[in-house]
Enzyme design. Structure first.
Site, PDB file in Angstrom:
ATOM      1  N   GLU A  36       0.639  -1.078   0.230  1.00  0.00           N
ATOM      2  CA  GLU A  36      -0.333   0.022   0.030  1.00  0.00           C
ATOM      3  C   GLU A  36       0.689   1.315   0.050  1.00  0.00           C
ATOM      4  OE1 GLU A  36      -2.529   0.288   3.347  1.00  0.00           O
ATOM      5  OE2 GLU A  36      -3.501   1.578   2.609  1.00  0.00           O
ATOM      6  N   ARG A 261       5.134 -12.689   9.653  1.00  0.00           N
ATOM      7  CA  ARG A 261       5.379 -11.888   9.700  1.00  0.00           C
ATOM      8  C   ARG A 261       6.761 -11.867   9.977  1.00  0.00           C
ATOM      9  NH1 ARG A 261       2.236  -7.493   9.693  1.00  0.00           N
ATOM     10  NH2 ARG A 261       3.950  -6.020   9.678  1.00  0.00           N
ATOM     11  N   LYS A 271       4.431   0.650   9.501  1.00  0.00           N
ATOM     12  CA  LYS A 271       4.265   1.715   8.781  1.00  0.00           C
ATOM     13  C   LYS A 271       4.005   3.507   9.725  1.00  0.00           C
ATOM     14  CE  LYS A 271       2.819  -0.146   4.550  1.00  0.00           C
ATOM     15  NZ  LYS A 271       2.309   0.033   3.547  1.00  0.00           N
TER      16      LYS A 271
END
Ligand code: ATP
Ligand code: MG
Length: 559
Positions: A36, A261, A271
């Site tokens: 994204e 992850r 982020k």
């Protein structure tokens, strides 16, 4: 057999290999990396990039780059550009397969219409609080909305009106009609479209309704005929919904597979939190060498090979875990050991005079650039009567096992001669300020005939040839291994106030006068360094990448 071939398959490779036997001809491994564009890529993304591109490469498949740009308010072309730059730098190529979920808005809209027509989606006028309330909890079933049984015709008219901009933000949503009592909360009539009167970085003001993540991501996978949609574990619970859309829309059956992850100790990979560090000035930018971003790691001196090797070493896990940062450091040390030129820099100089060396005379001594790499060649080092050595290599009253310099001690100067100390002077604070030695002219490195045995070898720089510049030394940005894992304490409270130390007094050997961008060095006996883009002619700036040895155990005990 090579160690590569011996390595056992990870669970994703196992799935793929069994599929390859059972799928029809023409079936291929087709993955995607779906960032994204709302921030810079970080070490966790590097892992995902290596996995997606690596798996496709291994099985002769393809990888798409797809920007998951369905949220108009947080996304920016600056991020799109940085993401592309970082992936290329890591060494991966998506060729002409650069896609944007926003390019599919019309098709996604069509998918929504199809669901409505099948009686599987409805427009809901409830506000977001009411929808959240009606959703129930994992132990309490949800409640069906009053709008759930609107007719197909009414839904089609209302959804078209949503698109036409006839309603305000939040006034209506489109929901999939699944099962309000499902034990899986994601199946309780999830919202799939919302109204947002906001410009988008690619589609401008064309749209005022935007698909939700779950309705955009999976459908984009199908549109691109992605066979393996690899994502992180938090999406495991979304998989039934992912599959439900594929089944009801009768679209390409992409398969979602979740993996753990990557979490690295002392680093954060959110982020939103990284943005906070940048916006609130805790670091100098997204590419600050202390940042866990790919841009930051690059500026810090990490190489693409070191990050790829790291990703490989970490492997693919099914359960979350925490990787020690020392493993990341090991990977870069291993790579730089092979490629970095060895040079001499005296961090904390003290002058040393060789009294029996002729005044005003200099000679060029030959030095190898990298003993690990004979092709790296040699360079000449000027040597003369006055040199700098590091203050740390001196002791007034050294213990017997100390092999550096002190009164009446003998050491070798790297690439040069053996010297013996017979005198020194101190300043008013009692620190050594000048050291006096004699040298043995027949002890030159490479043609030593002196027969003198020494245990210590010191690095040095000729005084009249010494260059000045800046060294930036870094420590951990966070003092806690998991700064975002404390319920009662904000991650910012774990910021290490001493994560940057600037050294201005160092003396550099002449080969460092002219710095070239992104050049890696081993400063002998100090560590690995890289030139920083802040360097200017006559003022080199070096970032410390990592020390020569793993001092992790020591550091952890100190903290
Ligand atoms: P956001 O909260 O903004 O969604 P994100 O970390 O999920 O953050 P994306 O840009 O959506 O960021 O991620 C792109 C891809 O990278 C996704 O497939 C995601 O699963 C993967 N990814 C993100 N963080 C990690 C991580 N720490 N380890 C492995 N993969 C990761
Ligand atoms: Mg995400």
């Amino acid at each position: 057999m090579s160690s590569e071939a011996q390595k056992s398959l990870n669970f994703i490779e196992e799935i793929i290999e069994s599929d390859l036997n059972s799928k029809p001809d023409g079936w291929k491994v087709h993955t995607r990396f779906p960032p994204e564009p709302n921030g810079y890529l970080h070490i966790g993304h590097a892992k995902s990039i290596c996995l997606n591109f690596g798996i496709a490469e291994k099985y002769g498949g393809l990888t798409n780059l797809r920007f998951d740009d369905t949220n108009p308010t947080t996304e920016d072309t600056e991020y799109v550009d940085s993401i592309k730059k970082d992936i290329r730098w890591l060494g991966f190529d998506w060729e002409d397969r650069e896609y944007y979920a926003s390019d599919y808005f019309e098709r996604l809209y069509g998918f929504a219409i199809k669901l409505i027509e099948k009686g599987l989606a409805y427009v809901d006028d409830s506000d977001s609080d009411a929808i959240a309330e009606m959703r129930g909890t994992p132990t309490r079933p949800g409640i069906e909305s009053d709008y759930r049984n609107r007719s197909v015709e009414e839904n089609l008219i209302l959804f078209a009106a949503m698109r036409a901009g006839e309603f305000a933000d939040g006034e209506k949503v489109l929901r999939a009609k699944i099962d309000m009592s499902s034990p899986n909360m994601h199946l309780r009539d999830p919202v799939i479209y919302r109204i947002k009167h906001a410009g988008h970085h690619r589609t401008g003001n064309e749209w005022c309704i935007y698909p939700m993540y779950d309705f955009a991501h999976g459908q984009s996978d199908s549109i691109e005929e992605i066979t393996y949609s690899l994502c992180t574990l938090e999406f495991e619970n979304h998989r039934p919904l992912y599959d439900w859309f594929i089944e009801k829309l009768e679209i390409f059956p992409s398969r979602q597979i979740e993996f753990a992850r990557l979490n690295v100790s002392h680093m954060i990979t959110s982020k939103r939190k990284l943005l906070k560090l940048v916006e609130e000035g805790y670091v100098s930018g997204w590419d600050d060498p202390r940042m866990p971003t790919i841009a930051g790691l690059r500026r810090r001196g990490y190489t693409p090979a070191s990050l790829r090797n790291f990703a490989d070493r970490v492997g693919i896990a099914k359960r979350d875990n925490l990787i020690e940062m020392s493993l990341l450091e090991f990977s870069v040390r291993e790579d730089l050991n092979k490629r970095a030129s060895r040079v001499m820099v005296v961090r904390n100089p003290v002058k040393l005079v060789i009294e029996n060396y002729p005044d005003g005379q200099f000679e060029d001594l030959e030095a190898d650039n990298n003993p690990e790499d004979p092709s790296s060649g040699k360079r000449m080092l000027p040597f003369g009567k006055e040199i700098y050595i590091d203050r740390k290599d001196w002791m007034d009253d050294p213990p017997r096992k100390y092999f550096r310099l002190g009164p009446d001690r003998t050491v070798r100067l790297k690439h040069a001669y053996i010297i013996h100390c017979h005198n020194h002077v101190k300043d008013e604070d009692g620190n050594v300020s000048e050291i006096y030695c004699t040298y043995y002219p027949n002890s030159k490195s490479g043609s030593d005939e002196s027969g003198i045995k020494v245990k210590g070898t010191l690095h040095w720089v000729s005084v009249p040839h010494a260059g000045k510049g800046e060294i930036r030394e870094y420590d951990l940005l966070f003092t806690d291994p998991e700064p975002t894992n404390h319920e009662d304490q904000d991650f910012l409270s774990f910021i290490n106030p001493e994560s940057l130390n600037v050294v201005n007094e160092a003396a550099f050997e002449p080969s460092l006068y002219e710095v070239t961008p992104e050049t890696h060095y081993q400063f002998l006996r100090m560590g690995y360094f890289v030139t920083d883009p802040d360097s200017k002619p006559g003022h080199p700036v070096f970032n410390m990448v990592v020390g020569l040895r793993d001092t992790w155990g020591k550091k952890m005990r100190k903290k």
